[in-house]
Design a protein around this motif. Structure first.
Motif, PDB file in Angstrom:
ATOM      1  N   LEU A  60       8.093  -1.533 -10.162  1.00 23.53           N
ATOM      2  CA  LEU A  60       7.280  -1.696  -8.954  1.00 23.53           C
ATOM      3  C   LEU A  60       6.757  -3.127  -8.870  1.00 23.53           C
ATOM      4  O   LEU A  60       6.252  -3.670  -9.859  1.00 23.53           O
ATOM      5  CB  LEU A  60       6.108  -0.707  -9.027  1.00 23.53           C
ATOM      6  CG  LEU A  60       5.114  -0.669  -7.872  1.00 23.53           C
ATOM      7  CD1 LEU A  60       5.771  -0.129  -6.609  1.00 23.53           C
ATOM      8  CD2 LEU A  60       3.921   0.225  -8.264  1.00 23.53           C
ATOM      9  N   VAL A  61       6.864  -3.730  -7.679  1.00 22.14           N
ATOM     10  CA  VAL A  61       6.267  -5.044  -7.432  1.00 22.14           C
ATOM     11  C   VAL A  61       5.336  -4.915  -6.230  1.00 22.14           C
ATOM     12  O   VAL A  61       5.754  -4.507  -5.144  1.00 22.14           O
ATOM     13  CB  VAL A  61       7.333  -6.120  -7.159  1.00 22.14           C
ATOM     14  CG1 VAL A  61       6.655  -7.483  -6.966  1.00 22.14           C
ATOM     15  CG2 VAL A  61       8.344  -6.195  -8.303  1.00 22.14           C
ATOM     16  N   LEU A  62       4.066  -5.248  -6.442  1.00 30.22           N
ATOM     17  CA  LEU A  62       3.044  -5.203  -5.399  1.00 30.22           C
ATOM     18  C   LEU A  62       2.684  -6.642  -5.051  1.00 30.22           C
ATOM     19  O   LEU A  62       2.132  -7.365  -5.878  1.00 30.22           O
ATOM     20  CB  LEU A  62       1.813  -4.436  -5.895  1.00 30.22           C
ATOM     21  CG  LEU A  62       2.074  -3.007  -6.388  1.00 30.22           C
ATOM     22  CD1 LEU A  62       0.801  -2.405  -6.975  1.00 30.22           C
ATOM     23  CD2 LEU A  62       2.610  -2.135  -5.260  1.00 30.22           C
ATOM     24  N   SER A  63       2.975  -7.050  -3.832  1.00 26.37           N
ATOM     25  CA  SER A  63       2.830  -8.451  -3.447  1.00 26.37           C
ATOM     26  C   SER A  63       1.824  -8.618  -2.312  1.00 26.37           C
ATOM     27  O   SER A  63       1.947  -7.958  -1.275  1.00 26.37           O
ATOM     28  CB  SER A  63       4.205  -8.989  -3.008  1.00 26.37           C
ATOM     29  OG  SER A  63       4.119 -10.322  -2.558  1.00 26.37           O
TER      30      SER A  63
ATOM     31  N   ALA B 114       0.837  -1.199   0.000  1.00 32.25           N
ATOM     32  CA  ALA B 114       0.000   0.000   0.000  1.00 32.25           C
ATOM     33  C   ALA B 114       0.874   1.253   0.000  1.00 32.25           C
ATOM     34  O   ALA B 114       0.596   2.225  -0.723  1.00 32.25           O
ATOM     35  CB  ALA B 114      -0.929  -0.007   1.206  1.00 32.25           C
ATOM     36  N   ILE B 115       1.939   1.237   0.796  1.00 31.93           N
ATOM     37  CA  ILE B 115       2.880   2.354   0.781  1.00 31.93           C
ATOM     38  C   ILE B 115       3.459   2.525  -0.612  1.00 31.93           C
ATOM     39  O   ILE B 115       3.585   3.648  -1.129  1.00 31.93           O
ATOM     40  CB  ILE B 115       4.017   2.120   1.794  1.00 31.93           C
ATOM     41  CG1 ILE B 115       3.475   2.026   3.219  1.00 31.93           C
ATOM     42  CG2 ILE B 115       5.066   3.233   1.707  1.00 31.93           C
ATOM     43  CD1 ILE B 115       4.509   1.582   4.246  1.00 31.93           C
ATOM     44  N   ALA B 116       3.811   1.414  -1.239  1.00 30.49           N
ATOM     45  CA  ALA B 116       4.423   1.461  -2.566  1.00 30.49           C
ATOM     46  C   ALA B 116       3.477   2.064  -3.601  1.00 30.49           C
ATOM     47  O   ALA B 116       3.909   2.815  -4.493  1.00 30.49           O
ATOM     48  CB  ALA B 116       4.852   0.059  -2.980  1.00 30.49           C
ATOM     49  N   GLN B 117       2.183   1.747  -3.496  1.00 29.95           N
ATOM     50  CA  GLN B 117       1.211   2.335  -4.425  1.00 29.95           C
ATOM     51  C   GLN B 117       1.199   3.856  -4.310  1.00 29.95           C
ATOM     52  O   GLN B 117       1.220   4.578  -5.314  1.00 29.95           O
ATOM     53  CB  GLN B 117      -0.189   1.803  -4.135  1.00 29.95           C
ATOM     54  CG  GLN B 117      -0.399   0.331  -4.422  1.00 29.95           C
ATOM     55  CD  GLN B 117      -1.721  -0.169  -3.854  1.00 29.95           C
ATOM     56  OE1 GLN B 117      -2.782   0.398  -4.143  1.00 29.95           O
ATOM     57  NE2 GLN B 117      -1.669  -1.209  -3.048  1.00 29.95           N
TER      58      GLN B 117
ATOM     59  N   THR C  13      -7.201   7.814   2.157  1.00 30.12           N
ATOM     60  CA  THR C  13      -6.097   8.004   1.219  1.00 30.12           C
ATOM     61  C   THR C  13      -6.650   7.819  -0.179  1.00 30.12           C
ATOM     62  O   THR C  13      -7.102   6.730  -0.528  1.00 30.12           O
ATOM     63  CB  THR C  13      -4.973   6.981   1.464  1.00 30.12           C
ATOM     64  OG1 THR C  13      -4.543   7.062   2.829  1.00 30.12           O
ATOM     65  CG2 THR C  13      -3.793   7.234   0.542  1.00 30.12           C
ATOM     66  N   ALA C  14      -6.624   8.865  -0.967  1.00 31.21           N
ATOM     67  CA  ALA C  14      -7.209   8.817  -2.308  1.00 31.21           C
ATOM     68  C   ALA C  14      -6.116   8.906  -3.360  1.00 31.21           C
ATOM     69  O   ALA C  14      -5.430   9.929  -3.473  1.00 31.21           O
ATOM     70  CB  ALA C  14      -8.211   9.954  -2.497  1.00 31.21           C
ATOM     71  N   ILE C  15      -5.910   7.829  -4.103  1.00 29.86           N
ATOM     72  CA  ILE C  15      -5.029   7.850  -5.262  1.00 29.86           C
ATOM     73  C   ILE C  15      -5.722   7.102  -6.388  1.00 29.86           C
ATOM     74  O   ILE C  15      -6.640   6.312  -6.157  1.00 29.86           O
ATOM     75  CB  ILE C  15      -3.661   7.185  -4.989  1.00 29.86           C
ATOM     76  CG1 ILE C  15      -3.829   5.697  -4.680  1.00 29.86           C
ATOM     77  CG2 ILE C  15      -2.909   7.893  -3.876  1.00 29.86           C
ATOM     78  CD1 ILE C  15      -2.525   4.916  -4.719  1.00 29.86           C
TER      79      ILE C  15
END
Length: 259
Positions: free
Chosen positions: A91-94, A75-78, A169-171
């Motif tokens: 980027l790798v989201l795991s 989530a931080i990485a996003q 948190t809005a992205i």
């Protein structure tokens, strides 16, 4: 750069980092209120944690870095990929969840029980751990539970960490332009694999991979299998081409060490 989960610190990456070190410089760090980090007792959210990542990349003298985030770290990485795109190469989201969505809504059947067990730690540890690892793995590898028993956060630290999920948190995932791989363990009982994989539908060109027989913490359960997917992605020609088109350049570093 390796971003750990909510219950852990950088040591969760020890075995995983060893798999990556022949190919990349590997840096794992403790987030706020985690491990050896000491920070002011002030509230923070995913935005501040993403800013911390960008600041660390800059402080190390790097133009950009590959970023691997697992669970809470994903989530931080996003957020970092949207707020600080220039510092992220690939980027790798795991085993992670969509930022801004209630975790309880992602797993409405399992999460209430998870929260109940979490509040009763360490007495509830055996049942709590099954949200992270398959039961047969726990039986064969009881030392894996150190990820929970080694947590030394005090009450204030736990409260601040928990409060991050409650903050809005809005992205837009469509604003992530780094070449991205989304990974899920097929036996993840905390974050449903279908939810994790759904992130890829909103990230242009994102790839997906599912690792069989692996639960929520695949980097501990089967670090070689997770590393194989990550190494292949980071070294793939297609990822390089996409990175160049997005003006993200090449990878950082050669062989190195975890911190």
């Amino acid at each position: 750069m390796l971003l750990h989960g909510a219950e852990a610190d950088h040591s969760m990456f020890d075995a995983f980092a060893a798999q990556l070190e022949p190919h990349f410089t590997v840096i794992a760090y403790d987030q706020r209120d985690s491990g050896g980090t000491r920070n002011p007792a002030t509230p923070y959210g995913f935005g501040e944690l993403a800013d911390d990542l960008a600041a660390l990349v800059a402080a190390l003298g790097l133009a950009r870095a590959h970023v691997f985030g697992t669970s809470f770290g994903g989530a931080i990485a996003q957020v970092a990929a949207v707020r600080h795109p220039a510092c992220i190469d690939r980027l790798v989201l795991s085993s992670t969840f969509r930022v801004g969505v209630s975790v309880a809504s992602i797993n409405p059947e399992g999460f209430p029980r998870f929260a109940e067990l979490r509040a009763k730690l360490p007495e509830s540890l055996p049942a709590f751990a099954e949200y992270f690892f398959p039961p047969d793995y726990i039986a064969a590898n009881p030392q894996a539970l150190r990820i929970f028993t080694g947590n030394k956060r005090d009450a204030g630290q736990r409260e601040r960490r928990s409060a991050v999920l409650a903050q809005p948190t809005a992205i837009s995932l469509a604003d992530i332009h780094a070449p991205t791989l989304v990974l899920a363990g097929r036996d993840d009982h905390l974050i449903p694999p279908a939810h994790t994989l759904s992130l890829a539908r909103e990230i242009a060109g994102a790839r997906t991979a599912v690792i069989d027989g692996v639960g929520h913490v695949g980097i501990i359960q089967d670090p070689a299998a997770v590393a194989a997917q990550v190494i292949a992605f980071l070294k793939s020609k297609k990822a390089e081409d996409t990175a160049e088109e997005n003006d993200h350049g090449g990878s950082q570093g050669g062989s190195g060490h975890g911190l």
